[in-house]
Design an enzyme around this catalytic site. Structure first.
Site, PDB file in Angstrom:
ATOM      1  N   HIS A 199       9.417 -26.974  -8.455  1.00 43.95           N
ATOM      2  CA  HIS A 199       8.501 -27.020  -7.397  1.00 43.95           C
ATOM      3  C   HIS A 199       8.571 -26.319  -6.176  1.00 43.95           C
ATOM      4  CE1 HIS A 199       6.755 -29.188 -10.617  1.00 43.95           C
ATOM      5  NE2 HIS A 199       5.498 -28.260 -10.935  1.00 43.95           N
ATOM      6  N   HIS A 299       7.223 -17.997 -17.340  1.00 42.43           N
ATOM      7  CA  HIS A 299       6.273 -18.956 -16.653  1.00 42.43           C
ATOM      8  C   HIS A 299       5.171 -19.189 -17.826  1.00 42.43           C
ATOM      9  CE1 HIS A 299       3.022 -20.859 -14.181  1.00 42.43           C
ATOM     10  NE2 HIS A 299       4.350 -21.933 -14.276  1.00 42.43           N
TER      11      HIS A 299
HETATM   12  O1  LIG Z   1       5.499 -25.042 -15.330  1.00 44.09           O
HETATM   13  C1  LIG Z   1       6.000 -24.698 -14.674  1.00 44.09           C
HETATM   14  O2  LIG Z   1       6.549 -24.613 -14.108  1.00 44.09           O
HETATM   15  C2  LIG Z   1       5.108 -25.077 -13.023  1.00 44.09           C
HETATM   16  O3  LIG Z   1       5.496 -24.836 -11.483  1.00 44.09           O
HETATM   17  C3  LIG Z   1       3.591 -25.435 -12.990  1.00 44.09           C
HETATM   18  C4  LIG Z   1       3.382 -26.937 -12.486  1.00 44.09           C
HETATM   19  O4  LIG Z   1       5.010 -27.311 -13.681  1.00 44.09           O
HETATM   20  C5  LIG Z   1       2.604 -27.528 -14.159  1.00 44.09           C
HETATM   21  O5  LIG Z   1       1.820 -26.250 -14.491  1.00 44.09           O
HETATM   22  C6  LIG Z   1       2.330 -29.150 -14.185  1.00 44.09           C
HETATM   23  O6  LIG Z   1       1.788 -28.676 -12.882  1.00 44.09           O
HETATM   24 MG   LIG Z   2       8.023 -23.652 -12.244  1.00 46.28          MG
END
Ligand SMILES: O=C(O)C(=O)C[C@H](O)[C@H](O)CO
Ligand SMILES: [Mg+2]
Length: 393
Positions: A199, A299
């Site tokens: 993240h 993504h």
């Molecule tokens: O999906 C991903 O790669 C993200 O970084 C978004 C978060 O991980 C996902 O929404 C869960 O919070």
């Molecule tokens: Mg991510």
């Protein structure tokens, strides 16, 4: 066909998603002068109100324009906005309108959009699971849920094993992360892909330490190991580690994507079609990546319109690695919103053949789910975290 109306629509329900920000969808409904309707999706994160308002503002540049002139319409907004490449709200608003425009194009021509994007490179798309590990804290928690993911047929899964650590990680944090990753690897075996989600929250030194501890578990990629804007940090990470790096969900323009590709900061790029500039820009980013031997793993963490268009583009591109998928961990209303049109079977999604982005929207449910754009609650656990994992043990 001229664009006649653009309507931002916030959807939510009592049934929440795997992360706070996943509990809301922002749809964009575009209607043309001859009554054609298309849907796009914008990104909520912590900006539901400002994105909703941005869509209303961006729409002013699209009303009256020819819906099929997607390149011209995007560039008209780029000319008007002045801050497009610096504004998340503006980028996701124009992305959503672009997706809806392509949806209309497909519906008017009676074809799924993959047919205008080069035709199918694959009949089904390999996906990996995310969102599956809510409430996981101990290594056993992660291992037990990981087994369930594999039992559902998934060939890969992603998770964030870092609990509440941010910027820095200490020996306890490294130990906890390793125990979680080790437990998942032992639970799923050597052939299932595991991806480590950071993240984008560590400084380079901590990210490098993490890479040296976790690389033995053979991650398919390390996602966003360093803060997104920390270019020197990424360069240091790349020169100090041998792991595969994935990033891209925060890219909001073609030139920003080009910068990360030109500087060799990623092996896998993860553009998000709902904020990079829609289908029109995403396909250019994919080509840039292909020319530089960079693989793509879109993504895909928000709603069912984003999921549908991501599957269409993933079907077409030669350099797809794998597609992110929350489908089985969406709240049910997100699946129902598109009549469960994109189920995951044995770790793959068949490419829908319906015209446009490949799904039909359940207009009745849409009406039931409509909500006012309100601020999301902000607590100790950030909204982007998979629920109840911002903890140690
Ligand atoms: O999906 C991903 O790669 C993200 O970084 C978004 C978060 O991980 C996902 O929404 C869960 O919070
Ligand atoms: Mg991510």
């Amino acid at each position: 066909m001229k664009i006649q109306e653009i309507e931002p629509i916030v959807l939510t329900s009592k049934e929440k998603g795997g992360a706070t920000w996943a509990s809301t969808m922002i749809l964009v409904k575009v209607t043309t002068s001859n009554g054609a309707v298309g849907y796009g999706e914008a990104v909520p994160t912590l900006r539901v109100i400002s994105v909703y308002n941005a869509i209303k503002q961006v729409s002013k540049a699209f009303i009256g324009k020819e819906v099929e002139e997607v390149e011209k319409n995007y560039h008209e907004w780029y000319k008007q906005d002045f801050y497009l490449a610096r504004s998340f709200e503006s980028a996701t608003a124009v992305s959503a309108i672009d997706i809806a425009s392509w949806d209309i194009l497909g519906k008017e021509l009676g074809s799924p959009i993959y047919k205008f994007l080069g035709g199918k490179f694959r009949d089904k798309v390999l996906v990996y699971a995310n969102g599956w590990y809510s409430d996981c804290v101990t290594p056993e928690d992660f291992a037990n849920k990981a087994k369930d993911v594999v039992k559902r047929g998934y060939k890969g899964l992603k998770f964030d094993p870092f609990g509440q650590y941010y910027d820095w990680i200490d020996e306890k944090g490294l130990r906890e992360a390793e125990e979680r990753v080790k437990a998942v690897r032992e639970a799923v075996g050597d052939e299932v892909y595991i991806m480590i989600e950071h993240h984008g929250r560590f400084n380079a030194n901590s990210a490098i330490k993490i890479a040296h501890v976790l690389e033995k578990y053979n991650p398919l990629f390390m996602e966003e190991p360093v803060h997104h804007e920390d270019i020197e940090g990424y360069k240091k990470y790349r020169s100090s580690t041998k792991v595969t790096v994935a990033l891209g969900e925060r890219l909001i323009s073609l030139k920003e994507a080009m910068f990360y590709i030109d500087n060799r900061l990623a092996d896998v790029l993860q553009p998000d079609i709902t904020n990079i500039g829609g289908v029109t820009i995403a396909r250019k980013v994919v080509t840039l990546a292909e020319a530089n031997d960079v693989e793509i793993a879109f993504h895909n963490a928000f709603g069912s319109i984003q999921n549908a268009v991501s599957i269409q583009l993933s079907a077409v591109i030669p350099n797809l690695l794998i597609l992110e998928n929350f489908y089985d961990w969406f709240p049910q209303w997100k699946r129902d919103l598109v009549y469960n049109g994109t189920p995951v079977e044995d770790g793959y999604v068949k490419v829908p053949e319906k015209p446009g982005i490949g799904v039909d929207v359940n207009e009745k449910l849409l009406e039931e789910l409509k909500a006012e754009p309100i601020p999301l609650e902000v607590g100790e656990e950030p909204v982007w975290v998979v629920k109840n994992t911002w903890r140690g043990y």
